[in-house]
Design an enzyme around this catalytic site. Structure first.
Site, PDB file in Angstrom:
ATOM      1  N   LYS A  37       0.813  -1.287   0.113  1.00  0.00           N
ATOM      2  CA  LYS A  37      -0.090   0.177  -0.046  1.00  0.00           C
ATOM      3  C   LYS A  37       0.960   1.322   0.009  1.00  0.00           C
ATOM      4  CE  LYS A  37      -0.302  -0.148   5.222  1.00  0.00           C
ATOM      5  NZ  LYS A  37      -0.937  -0.803   6.272  1.00  0.00           N
ATOM      6  N   ARG A 132      -9.355  -0.284  15.914  1.00  0.00           N
ATOM      7  CA  ARG A 132      -9.441   0.644  14.612  1.00  0.00           C
ATOM      8  C   ARG A 132     -10.469  -0.435  13.708  1.00  0.00           C
ATOM      9  NH1 ARG A 132      -3.776   1.235  11.487  1.00  0.00           N
ATOM     10  NH2 ARG A 132      -4.500  -0.876  10.836  1.00  0.00           N
ATOM     11  N   TYR A 257      17.295  29.848   7.844  1.00  0.00           N
ATOM     12  CA  TYR A 257      16.124  30.618   8.445  1.00  0.00           C
ATOM     13  C   TYR A 257      16.122  30.630   9.843  1.00  0.00           C
ATOM     14  CZ  TYR A 257      13.903  30.481   3.692  1.00  0.00           C
ATOM     15  OH  TYR A 257      13.683  30.680   2.493  1.00  0.00           O
ATOM     16  N   MET A 305      13.083  24.305   2.102  1.00  0.00           N
ATOM     17  CA  MET A 305      12.255  23.759   1.557  1.00  0.00           C
ATOM     18  C   MET A 305      13.078  22.882   0.282  1.00  0.00           C
ATOM     19  SD  MET A 305       9.362  25.359  -1.406  1.00  0.00           S
ATOM     20  CE  MET A 305       8.291  25.896   0.042  1.00  0.00           C
TER      21      MET A 305
HETATM   22  C1  LIG Z   1      -0.188  -1.651   6.564  1.00  0.00           C
HETATM   23  C2  LIG Z   1      -0.558  -3.080   7.239  1.00  0.00           C
HETATM   24  C3  LIG Z   1       0.231  -4.239   7.606  1.00  0.00           C
HETATM   25  C4  LIG Z   1       1.700  -4.129   7.416  1.00  0.00           C
HETATM   26  O1  LIG Z   1       2.149  -3.589   8.536  1.00  0.00           O
HETATM   27  P1  LIG Z   1       3.839  -3.450   8.735  1.00  0.00           P
HETATM   28  O2  LIG Z   1       3.986  -2.879  10.355  1.00  0.00           O
HETATM   29  O3  LIG Z   1       4.460  -2.672   7.696  1.00  0.00           O
HETATM   30  O4  LIG Z   1       4.507  -4.847   8.436  1.00  0.00           O
HETATM   31  C5  LIG Z   1      -0.411  -5.689   7.815  1.00  0.00           C
HETATM   32  N1  LIG Z   1      -1.573  -5.538   8.133  1.00  0.00           N
HETATM   33  C6  LIG Z   1      -2.358  -4.625   7.880  1.00  0.00           C
HETATM   34  C7  LIG Z   1      -3.906  -4.851   8.073  1.00  0.00           C
HETATM   35  C8  LIG Z   1      -2.224  -3.455   7.465  1.00  0.00           C
HETATM   36  O5  LIG Z   1      -2.887  -2.237   7.476  1.00  0.00           O
END
Ligand SMILES: *Cc1c(COP(=O)(O)O)cnc(C)c1O
Length: 359
Positions: A37, A132, A257, A305
């Site tokens: 993702k 969650r 800055y 930046m």
């Molecule tokens: C993002 C995610 C993972 C992977 O988590 P990592 O800590 O990057 O290994 C696994 N399961 C779910 C449901 C996630 O949202």
């Protein structure tokens, strides 16, 4: 490199393949759903998916991700971790070997309208303490049997997510694992999945049918107090740029800055083409290390930046020399900690304008 901006990230496919093998070694009996993702945690989703061809499945979070992967000829099953969908999209997911995750009761109405000819493989996500996404246990018990018997649903699997796997001694880990396995008993789920990266490291024996590693594949230690080297991981992303200016300034000169930093001796300062608009964290404090031409130098003054400033002392470096902001020998974990964040956020924060150079 195609553009003339020096800041770029190098994505190392061999490192990712190595890290995948480390996960296999930890959990040899489980399938691996590589989590790609957020554009492969900033590494470019397509690049990661091709590199991790040895994974069994991939996990994504949007139909656009599916489109990108399928158009690249990646045909492995995909799990849609967190996305809403309508009936048309569900029917399409079935045809595209995408496994939706059911994490809220509101999704059941949509699911009940799926074509009886569909062949959906779904996940039920159970909230065992993450607080969650996920159905609570009582609701999940209530709907599991019905879903297993529904036309159009070919298989039902179950997953949960650990809230504290990065801290193996935390009591919630065992509590969550136990509660999930007890819940799953007798339902006839196709597959069970519990572990993220940290879980694969901490509780490999409880990894069950399929594990969901993310960050570990990119060479980051998922465990608090354990380095990537401790786990024989190789960082897959190196953030590089160049020195674009070197000059001498006298003691007392203000840098950057707000003039928040002043030189305490006459020195040579270097300017590196990289700033928060590239994803280098603005909160990196003075003293944060950068590698210039293979030598450690401290960041001084505020991150701008497009630029950062470093104190070069009398080191033998010159304009055009390579600067490494994170990567091997300069762990992103250390930078993240100095900035009060985690490596995940830094990797995902590398901006669009930064070219990905794939090796
Ligand atoms: C993002 C995610 C993972 C992977 O988590 P990592 O800590 O990057 O290994 C696994 N399961 C779910 C449901 C996630 O949202």
């Amino acid at each position: 490199m195609q553009n003339n901006r020096a800041a770029h990230v190098v994505i190392d496919r061999v490192a990712m393949q190595h890290n995948l093998r480390q996960v296999r070694a930890l959990t040899p009996n489980a399938k691996i759903m590589a989590v790609i993702k957020a554009d492969g945690y900033g590494h470019s989703m397509e690049v990661v998916a091709h590199a991790l061809n040895a994974a069994d499945e991939f996990a994504v979070t949007a139909l656009d991700d599916v489109k990108r992967l399928r158009s690249q000829g990646i045909s492995k099953p995909l799990t849609m971790l967190s996305a809403t969908f309508d009936v048309a999209q569900l029917n399409k997911m079935s045809a595209q070997s995408v496994r939706p995750v059911i994490y809220d009761l509101s999704q059941l109405t949509t699911l009940s309208q799926v074509s009886p000819n569909a062949e959906l493989d779904i996940w039920l996500k159970i909230d065992t303490g993450m607080g969650r996404l996920g159905l609570c246990i009582e609701d999940a018990h209530r709907v599991a049997t019905r879903l297993i018997n529904q036309l159009g649903i070919r298989s039902v699997s179950a997953m949960t997510h650990l809230a504290n796997a990065d801290n193996p001694d935390h009591p919630s880990n065992q509590r969550q694992i136990k509660q999930f396995l007890k819940f799953a008993e007798g339902h006839g789920f196709s597959e069970l999945s519990i572990m993220n990266s940290a879980g694969c490291v901490a509780f490999p024996d409880a990894s069950r049918d399929i594990v969901r590693p993310g960050v570990i594949l990119y060479g980051i230690s998922p465990q608090l107090g354990t380095s990537a080297a401790d786990l024989s991981l190789k960082p897959a992303m190196t953030f590089k740029s160049k020195l674009i200016s070197v000059k001498r300034l006298p003691v007392g000169s203000p840098i950057g800055y707000g003039s928040r930093y002043t030189l305490d001796t006459d020195s040579r300062i270097g300017v590196i083409a990289c700033g928060y608009a590239d994803g280098y964290p603005r909160h990196a404090p003075s003293g944060t290390l950068v590698l210039v031409n293979g030598m450690y130098v401290p960041l001084i003054g505020r991150v701008s930046m497009d630029l950062i400033t470093v104190d070069l002392g009398e080191l033998p470096v010159k304009v055009g020399d390579e600067a490494i902001l994170w990567g091997e020998n300069i762990p992103i974990e250390n930078l993240a900690e100095a900035c009060g964040t985690i490596a995940y956020e830094l990797m995902c924060g590398v901006t669009q304008r930064v070219e990905r150079v794939v090796i």
